[in-house]
Enzyme design. Structure first.
Site: not given
Ligand SMILES: Cc1cn([C@H]2C[C@H](O)[C@@H](COP(=O)(O)OP(=O)(O)OP(=O)(O)O)O2)c(=O)[nH]c1=O
Length: 183
Positions: A68
């Site tokens: 997460d």
């Molecule tokens: C800050 C930032 C976040 N992110 C993404 C990573 C995560 O996928 C998302 C944060 O959400 P999360 O809730 O951590 O994850 P998710 O819902 O995408 O997937 P799952 O719960 O099924 O594992 O933001 C980027 O891709 N680039 C960035 O610069």
């Protein structure tokens, strides 16, 4: 090893593939709403653990990876934006300032469960209202914690980064590989 990635994030799939391509994906039904913790770092660890164990209980014998990511602006947690206005509010708070990105990682084989949190400090140049309007009119902010993708056009705002770049993208891949190799 029967490895399962408990995540629907395409970034996590891509980054885990640097370590191994021999894994399957099973998105957890863990309910994140209402989960609280004393600090944002403790929150991501709890959420990663929740996602990991929700999948592990249905897959005995498998090694399950849950993660997460949140953005932490002086202790305030930014998850994924709920609306255009919410995304704009987040980007205004990130403009010209430093924030932390925390990613929690949890691995379990059903018997043993290990987790860690990795944090990266990010400093953005000032972001103009015009840039915020243009960016929030694209799809990029809406499935990302803090309403930005460092691997996307938010790269243009990056002044300074202290820590693991891949923690921002949602999977600190080198520390995760080291943890997985112990299973
Ligand atoms: C800050 C930032 C976040 N992110 C993404 C990573 C995560 O996928 C998302 C944060 O959400 P999360 O809730 O951590 O994850 P998710 O819902 O995408 O997937 P799952 O719960 O099924 O594992 O933001 C980027 O891709 N680039 C960035 O610069």
């Amino acid at each position: 090893m029967n490895l399962i990635l408990a995540s629907g994030s395409p970034r996590r799939k891509e980054l885990l593939s640097l370590y191994t391509t021999d894994f399957t994906i099973c998105v957890s039904d863990f309910d994140e709403s209402g989960v609280t913790a004393p600090t944002p770092a403790q929150l991501v660890e709890k959420l990663a653990r929740g996602k990991c164990l929700a999948v592990a209980k249905d897959h005995p014998g498998a090694v399950v990876l849950g993660c997460d990511t949140v953005v932490d602006v002086g202790g305030e947690v930014f998850g994924k934006p709920h609306s255009v206005e919410d995304a704009k509010r987040m980007l205004r708070a990130l403009s010209g300032a430093a924030h932390e990105v925390h990613t929690g990682v949890c691995v379990s084989d059903g018997v043993r469960t290990e987790s860690f949190v990795d944090s990266c400090r990010v400093t953005f140049f000032p972001i103009s209202e015009g840039e915020i309007d243009a960016y929030t009119a694209t799809k990029e902010p809406y499935d990302k914690a803090g309403a930005y993708a460092i691997q996307g056009r938010a790269a243009l705002w990056l002044d300074r980064l202290e820590g693991d770049y891949y923690t921002i993208m949602g999977l600190p891949v080198s520390r995760t590989a080291r943890l997985l190799s112990r299973f």
